[in-house]
Design an enzyme around this catalytic site. Sequence first.
Site, PDB file in Angstrom:
ATOM      1  N   HIS A 289       3.693  -2.598  -3.684  1.00 32.28           N
ATOM      2  CA  HIS A 289       2.383  -2.120  -3.213  1.00 32.28           C
ATOM      3  C   HIS A 289       2.369  -2.019  -1.678  1.00 32.28           C
ATOM      4  O   HIS A 289       1.553  -2.664  -1.003  1.00 32.28           O
ATOM      5  CB  HIS A 289       1.249  -3.030  -3.699  1.00 32.28           C
TER       6      HIS A 289
ATOM      7  N   ARG B 274      -3.138   2.916  -8.664  1.00 29.81           N
ATOM      8  CA  ARG B 274      -3.428   1.581  -9.155  1.00 29.81           C
ATOM      9  C   ARG B 274      -2.632   1.354 -10.436  1.00 29.81           C
ATOM     10  O   ARG B 274      -2.549   2.246 -11.295  1.00 29.81           O
ATOM     11  CB  ARG B 274      -4.925   1.423  -9.474  1.00 29.81           C
TER      12      ARG B 274
ATOM     13  N   GLU C 293      -0.567  -7.998  -9.836  1.00 24.79           N
ATOM     14  CA  GLU C 293       0.157  -8.046  -8.556  1.00 24.79           C
ATOM     15  C   GLU C 293      -0.018  -9.397  -7.887  1.00 24.79           C
ATOM     16  O   GLU C 293      -1.128  -9.917  -7.877  1.00 24.79           O
ATOM     17  CB  GLU C 293      -0.352  -6.927  -7.637  1.00 24.79           C
TER      18      GLU C 293
HETATM   19  C1  DGY Z   1      -5.597   1.032  -0.844  1.00 21.64           C
HETATM   20  O1  DGY Z   1      -5.828   1.542   0.237  1.00 21.64           O
HETATM   21  O2  DGY Z   1      -6.450   0.951  -1.726  1.00 21.64           O
HETATM   22  C2  DGY Z   1      -4.241   0.478  -1.025  1.00 21.64           C
HETATM   23  O3  DGY Z   1      -3.837   0.505  -2.336  1.00 21.64           O
HETATM   24  C3  DGY Z   1      -4.179  -0.926  -0.484  1.00 21.64           C
HETATM   25  O4  DGY Z   1      -5.033  -1.733  -1.227  1.00 21.64           O
END
Ligand code: DGY
Length: 320
Positions: free
Chosen positions: A279, A231, A260
Amino acid sequence: MKPLVLISTDVANVPEDVSSALKPLADVAYVKAPYDELLGEARALLVGGDKVNEEFLRKAPHLGVASRFGVGYDAVDVEACTRRKVYVTHTPDVLSGAVADHTWALILGFMRRIPEADFIVREHWAKKDRRLPFGWDMKGKTLGLLGLGRIGAEVLKRAQGFDLDLVYYDVMKREDLEKLYGVRYVDFDEFLGASDIISVHVPLLPSTRGIIGDDALSKMKSSAVVVNTSRGQVIDEKALYRALKEKRIRGAALDVFEEEPTPLDNPLLALDNVVLTPHCASATWETRRGMAEMAVGSIKAFLEGRRPPNVVPEQRGLSF
Ligand code: DGY
């Protein structure tokens, strides 16, 4: 009247031939935020990145399950959901391999300058007016895993062929993985000082928010490359920018950002010692389909009157 299920990811992520498993049990609507007027009736929600907090839940009095499309559920207020007897489910395991593959794509992409190499072939090689600077070997480097859960373990498994020294830091020791893969547990300061590549695999929690900030960056080697597929908020982006700009560390390879989509004027985008992706670490045909099946499966079980599988650990043992 059938219960209403809202799906707030698009059909590319949750194809209709997967969500159709819900059709005998529910009316299914694909929605895009804001979808407040439908929330009042919704019994179940398959949620992408939307914030599910107290304010959101107040508008959804009949909601029984929030099925998160992804493993990370930092955007979902689990305490508020528990108070309102709403199950929170997620999609662990199914995406670990894809995220680990992408982590290695970022590591090797940075170390061998793949984005720049591609650009040079397209624009400069034939004209002989710009050379690709050398990259760096993997052999002999220290790979540091910050977080050794399911995804970290898959990254570690893939690290075995590279002749690396392997270290990790986590709140939990993983003696099983230490034995299996020859990875060493070190404290946080030693971790920062030893690693040439620091790959981040912790969830976003109050204790991990900004864990890579000015202080941590100041303890890294000048050869350090920070790789993040977890994250964005785990890293203080401004502090990272300063360290990269002043070349106090070698580089960064990032799939996730504080905001994002990251704005086009994010100064990180102007640096040449970063590799960036949007992402997309879990974005493969196979994995996204697996995630869709899992997220839909949790809702289906709930609608059939069962406790859904893949309930988040905070709700372990709870039945509503
Ligand atoms: C997750 O699986 O949390 C990825 O980052 C996609 O949101």
